[in-house]
Design a protein around this motif. Sequence first.
Motif, short mmCIF file in Angstrom:
data_model
loop_
_atom_site.label_atom_id
_atom_site.label_comp_id
_atom_site.label_asym_id
_atom_site.label_seq_id
_atom_site.Cartn_x
_atom_site.Cartn_y
_atom_site.Cartn_z
N ILE A 1 2.96 19.78 9.68
CA ILE A 1 3.49 20.16 8.37
C ILE A 1 5.02 20.26 8.43
O ILE A 1 5.72 19.78 7.54
CB ILE A 1 2.86 21.48 7.87
CG1 ILE A 1 1.37 21.27 7.58
CG2 ILE A 1 3.60 22.03 6.65
CD1 ILE A 1 0.60 22.55 7.33
N GLN A 2 5.53 20.86 9.49
CA GLN A 2 6.98 20.96 9.66
C GLN A 2 7.62 19.58 9.82
O GLN A 2 8.67 19.30 9.24
CB GLN A 2 7.32 21.85 10.86
CG GLN A 2 8.79 22.10 11.05
CD GLN A 2 9.44 22.74 9.83
OE1 GLN A 2 8.87 23.62 9.18
NE2 GLN A 2 10.65 22.31 9.50
N GLU A 3 6.96 18.72 10.59
CA GLU A 3 7.46 17.35 10.76
C GLU A 3 7.53 16.63 9.41
O GLU A 3 8.49 15.92 9.12
CB GLU A 3 6.53 16.60 11.73
CG GLU A 3 6.98 15.21 12.08
CD GLU A 3 6.02 14.52 13.06
OE1 GLU A 3 6.26 13.32 13.32
OE2 GLU A 3 5.06 15.14 13.54
N CYS A 4 6.51 16.84 8.58
CA CYS A 4 6.49 16.23 7.25
C CYS A 4 7.63 16.78 6.39
O CYS A 4 8.30 16.02 5.68
CB CYS A 4 5.15 16.48 6.57
SG CYS A 4 3.79 15.53 7.27
N LYS A 5 7.85 18.07 6.44
CA LYS A 5 8.94 18.68 5.67
C LYS A 5 10.28 18.11 6.10
O LYS A 5 11.15 17.86 5.25
CB LYS A 5 8.93 20.20 5.84
CG LYS A 5 7.81 20.86 5.07
CD LYS A 5 7.83 22.36 5.25
CE LYS A 5 6.69 23.00 4.46
NZ LYS A 5 6.62 24.44 4.62
N GLU A 6 10.47 17.92 7.40
CA GLU A 6 11.73 17.36 7.89
C GLU A 6 11.93 15.93 7.41
O GLU A 6 13.06 15.48 7.24
CB GLU A 6 11.75 17.41 9.42
CG GLU A 6 11.90 18.83 9.94
CD GLU A 6 11.69 18.96 11.44
OE1 GLU A 6 11.50 17.93 12.13
OE2 GLU A 6 11.69 20.11 11.93
N LYS A 7 10.84 15.21 7.15
CA LYS A 7 10.91 13.84 6.62
C LYS A 7 11.10 13.82 5.11
O LYS A 7 11.33 12.78 4.52
CB LYS A 7 9.64 13.07 6.97
CG LYS A 7 9.60 12.54 8.36
CD LYS A 7 10.49 11.33 8.49
CE LYS A 7 9.73 10.22 9.16
NZ LYS A 7 10.52 9.01 9.27
N GLY A 8 10.91 14.99 4.46
CA GLY A 8 11.09 15.08 3.01
C GLY A 8 9.81 15.24 2.22
O GLY A 8 9.83 15.18 1.00
N ILE A 9 8.67 15.44 2.90
CA ILE A 9 7.40 15.66 2.21
C ILE A 9 7.23 17.16 2.01
O ILE A 9 6.99 17.89 2.95
CB ILE A 9 6.22 15.08 3.02
CG1 ILE A 9 6.43 13.58 3.24
CG2 ILE A 9 4.90 15.35 2.31
CD1 ILE A 9 5.46 12.97 4.23
N LEU A 10 7.38 17.60 0.77
CA LEU A 10 7.36 19.03 0.50
C LEU A 10 6.05 19.52 -0.10
O LEU A 10 5.80 20.72 -0.16
CB LEU A 10 8.53 19.38 -0.43
CG LEU A 10 9.91 18.96 0.09
CD1 LEU A 10 10.98 19.31 -0.92
CD2 LEU A 10 10.20 19.61 1.43
N ASN A 11 5.21 18.61 -0.58
CA ASN A 11 3.94 18.99 -1.20
C ASN A 11 2.81 18.93 -0.18
O ASN A 11 2.75 18.00 0.63
CB ASN A 11 3.62 18.06 -2.37
CG ASN A 11 4.66 18.19 -3.46
OD1 ASN A 11 4.94 19.29 -3.91
ND2 ASN A 11 5.25 17.08 -3.86
#
Length: 125
Positions: free
Chosen positions: A90-100
């Motif tokens: 989830i954190q890796e996704c947030k760092e890529k710009g995926i917030l949902n």
Amino acid sequence: MKKIIIVDDNRNFREVIRAVVKNHFPECIIMEFTEATQVVNELSNIGDDFDILLLDGDLGFGGHGSDVLQILTQDQIKKTITCSGNDTFIQECKEKGILNSIDKGFEGIRISKIGDYVLEIFKKV
């Protein structure tokens, strides 16, 4: 909405999402994958021709969602929703710009409430 891609090895989760989508968007095409390599190949063929990509981090023997995450373009990232209980992913996704993200803890919740929840997340993409 025309096409939703589900990348998740959890059959129950895929069934819930499929039911919600078919109930609210009967014309929608749903593509389901349980392995990262399948999705990587498919995305290389279809490019940005999808509306929502639901991406799990842990795909069992099918690899890891990070393999898919690494090949996503910026346009594809904008259409992606994380559906994982793996905090690192989830954190890796947030760092890529995926917030949902979708919380997959559906046990004991009425299907109508799950549908409302999933639709609310879809609206954010």
